[in-house]
Design a protein around this motif. Structure first.
Motif, PDB file in Angstrom:
ATOM      1  N   PRO A  21       0.836  -1.201   0.000  1.00 42.21           N
ATOM      2  CA  PRO A  21       0.000   0.000   0.000  1.00 42.21           C
ATOM      3  C   PRO A  21       0.876   1.258   0.000  1.00 42.21           C
ATOM      4  CG  PRO A  21       0.079  -0.895   2.220  1.00 42.21           C
ATOM      5  CD  PRO A  21       0.877  -1.835   1.329  1.00 42.21           C
ATOM      6  N   CYS A  22       0.406   2.303  -0.685  1.00 42.54           N
ATOM      7  CA  CYS A  22       1.197   3.524  -0.783  1.00 42.54           C
ATOM      8  C   CYS A  22       0.311   4.702  -1.190  1.00 42.54           C
ATOM      9  CB  CYS A  22       2.338   3.343  -1.773  1.00 42.54           C
ATOM     10  SG  CYS A  22       1.791   3.030  -3.464  1.00 42.54           S
ATOM     11  N   SER A  23       0.928   5.877  -1.224  1.00 40.42           N
ATOM     12  CA  SER A  23       0.236   7.092  -1.658  1.00 40.42           C
ATOM     13  C   SER A  23       0.882   7.607  -2.928  1.00 40.42           C
ATOM     14  CB  SER A  23       0.325   8.183  -0.585  1.00 40.42           C
ATOM     15  OG  SER A  23      -0.331   7.784   0.584  1.00 40.42           O
ATOM     16  N   VAL A  24       0.056   8.158  -3.818  1.00 36.61           N
ATOM     17  CA  VAL A  24       0.520   8.703  -5.084  1.00 36.61           C
ATOM     18  C   VAL A  24      -0.082  10.088  -5.251  1.00 36.61           C
ATOM     19  CG1 VAL A  24       0.435   8.402  -7.594  1.00 36.61           C
ATOM     20  CG2 VAL A  24       0.669   6.408  -6.135  1.00 36.61           C
ATOM     21  N   GLU A  25       0.730  11.049  -5.677  1.00 39.16           N
ATOM     22  CA  GLU A  25       0.223  12.393  -5.960  1.00 39.16           C
ATOM     23  C   GLU A  25      -0.219  12.460  -7.413  1.00 39.16           C
ATOM     24  OE1 GLU A  25       2.586  15.701  -4.780  1.00 39.16           O
ATOM     25  OE2 GLU A  25       3.170  14.747  -2.904  1.00 39.16           O
ATOM     26  N   ILE A  26      -1.484  12.845  -7.618  1.00 47.32           N
ATOM     27  CA  ILE A  26      -2.047  12.946  -8.957  1.00 47.32           C
ATOM     28  C   ILE A  26      -2.542  14.373  -9.138  1.00 47.32           C
ATOM     29  CG2 ILE A  26      -3.844  12.098 -10.522  1.00 47.32           C
ATOM     30  CD1 ILE A  26      -3.720   9.433  -9.026  1.00 47.32           C
ATOM     31  N   PRO A  27      -2.163  15.030 -10.240  1.00 50.54           N
ATOM     32  CA  PRO A  27      -2.607  16.408 -10.465  1.00 50.54           C
ATOM     33  C   PRO A  27      -4.134  16.513 -10.469  1.00 50.54           C
ATOM     34  CG  PRO A  27      -0.909  15.799 -12.046  1.00 50.54           C
ATOM     35  CD  PRO A  27      -1.301  14.546 -11.316  1.00 50.54           C
ATOM     36  N   VAL A  28      -4.640  17.563  -9.846  1.00 51.96           N
ATOM     37  CA  VAL A  28      -6.083  17.800  -9.748  1.00 51.96           C
ATOM     38  C   VAL A  28      -6.465  18.921 -10.708  1.00 51.96           C
ATOM     39  CG1 VAL A  28      -7.931  18.578  -8.215  1.00 51.96           C
ATOM     40  CG2 VAL A  28      -6.168  17.030  -7.360  1.00 51.96           C
ATOM     41  N   GLY A  29      -7.559  18.730 -11.431  1.00 49.23           N
ATOM     42  CA  GLY A  29      -8.107  19.791 -12.267  1.00 49.23           C
ATOM     43  C   GLY A  29      -7.345  20.057 -13.549  1.00 49.23           C
ATOM     44  N   ARG A  53     -11.122  15.737  -9.744  1.00 46.44           N
ATOM     45  CA  ARG A  53     -11.638  17.100  -9.922  1.00 46.44           C
ATOM     46  C   ARG A  53     -11.490  17.951  -8.663  1.00 46.44           C
ATOM     47  NH1 ARG A  53     -14.318  13.723 -13.165  1.00 46.44           N
ATOM     48  NH2 ARG A  53     -14.675  14.375 -15.311  1.00 46.44           N
ATOM     49  N   SER A  54     -11.173  17.292  -7.521  1.00 49.72           N
ATOM     50  CA  SER A  54     -10.938  18.037  -6.275  1.00 49.72           C
ATOM     51  C   SER A  54      -9.980  17.235  -5.401  1.00 49.72           C
ATOM     52  CB  SER A  54     -12.252  18.288  -5.522  1.00 49.72           C
ATOM     53  OG  SER A  54     -12.689  17.110  -4.895  1.00 49.72           O
ATOM     54  N   VAL A  55      -9.355  17.917  -4.448  1.00 50.68           N
ATOM     55  CA  VAL A  55      -8.393  17.239  -3.572  1.00 50.68           C
ATOM     56  C   VAL A  55      -9.078  16.292  -2.599  1.00 50.68           C
ATOM     57  CG1 VAL A  55      -6.622  19.012  -3.765  1.00 50.68           C
ATOM     58  CG2 VAL A  55      -8.345  19.187  -1.963  1.00 50.68           C
ATOM     59  N   THR A  56     -10.385  16.431  -2.422  1.00 49.57           N
ATOM     60  CA  THR A  56     -11.110  15.552  -1.504  1.00 49.57           C
ATOM     61  C   THR A  56     -11.701  14.329  -2.204  1.00 49.57           C
ATOM     62  OG1 THR A  56     -13.127  16.855  -1.789  1.00 49.57           O
ATOM     63  CG2 THR A  56     -11.686  17.436   0.073  1.00 49.57           C
ATOM     64  N   GLU A  57     -11.624  14.291  -3.530  1.00 53.14           N
ATOM     65  CA  GLU A  57     -12.170  13.155  -4.278  1.00 53.14           C
ATOM     66  C   GLU A  57     -11.330  11.909  -4.032  1.00 53.14           C
ATOM     67  OE1 GLU A  57     -13.054  11.882  -8.900  1.00 53.14           O
ATOM     68  OE2 GLU A  57     -12.772  13.991  -8.412  1.00 53.14           O
ATOM     69  N   ARG A  58     -11.989  10.830  -3.681  1.00 56.04           N
ATOM     70  CA  ARG A  58     -11.288   9.572  -3.417  1.00 56.04           C
ATOM     71  C   ARG A  58     -10.986   8.866  -4.734  1.00 56.04           C
ATOM     72  NH1 ARG A  58     -11.144   8.430   1.847  1.00 56.04           N
ATOM     73  NH2 ARG A  58     -10.622   6.251   1.497  1.00 56.04           N
ATOM     74  N   PRO A  59      -9.847   8.165  -4.800  1.00 55.79           N
ATOM     75  CA  PRO A  59      -9.519   7.442  -6.032  1.00 55.79           C
ATOM     76  C   PRO A  59     -10.488   6.288  -6.278  1.00 55.79           C
ATOM     77  CG  PRO A  59      -7.943   6.915  -4.298  1.00 55.79           C
ATOM     78  CD  PRO A  59      -8.831   7.999  -3.772  1.00 55.79           C
ATOM     79  N   PRO A  60     -10.621   5.874  -7.527  1.00 56.13           N
ATOM     80  CA  PRO A  60     -11.528   4.760  -7.827  1.00 56.13           C
ATOM     81  C   PRO A  60     -10.979   3.449  -7.267  1.00 56.13           C
ATOM     82  CG  PRO A  60     -10.245   5.340  -9.754  1.00 56.13           C
ATOM     83  CD  PRO A  60      -9.933   6.366  -8.701  1.00 56.13           C
ATOM     84  N   GLN A  61     -11.873   2.526  -7.009  1.00 54.07           N
ATOM     85  CA  GLN A  61     -11.480   1.183  -6.559  1.00 54.07           C
ATOM     86  C   GLN A  61     -10.874   0.442  -7.737  1.00 54.07           C
ATOM     87  OE1 GLN A  61     -11.770  -0.142  -3.427  1.00 54.07           O
ATOM     88  NE2 GLN A  61     -10.747  -1.973  -4.142  1.00 54.07           N
TER      89      GLN A  61
END
Length: 75
Positions: A21-29, A53-61
């Motif tokens: 498990p990890c975190s990835v930074e993805i550009p928003v907007g 579309r926003s920083v609070t949007e959760r990534p898809p499963q």
């Protein structure tokens, strides 16, 4: 990023990022469908596209990684 199998490799837009498990930074907007791929030896890779579309949007499963079953018939 989470997967059903630990230590799967995570690729974002073709570039290796981390292992699960990890975190990835993805550009928003940025209006780009970003490609997220999970790979692990012995498993069929899975992929999804995401355009946050926003920083609070959760990534898809992501779909579960499944064992690769390769059968070769020799004649």
């Amino acid at each position: 990023i989470h997967s059903n199998i630990d230590e799967a490799k995570v690729f974002l837009d073709g570039e290796f990022q981390c292992t699960t498990p990890c975190s990835v930074e993805i550009p928003v907007g940025d209006n780009v469908d970003h490609e997220i791929i999970l790979r692990k030896d012995g498993y069929v890779e899975v992929m999804t596209k995401w355009q946050p579309r926003s920083v609070t949007e959760r990534p898809p499963q992501l779909p579960d990684l499944r064992p690769a079953e390769l059968e070769i018939e020799l004649k």
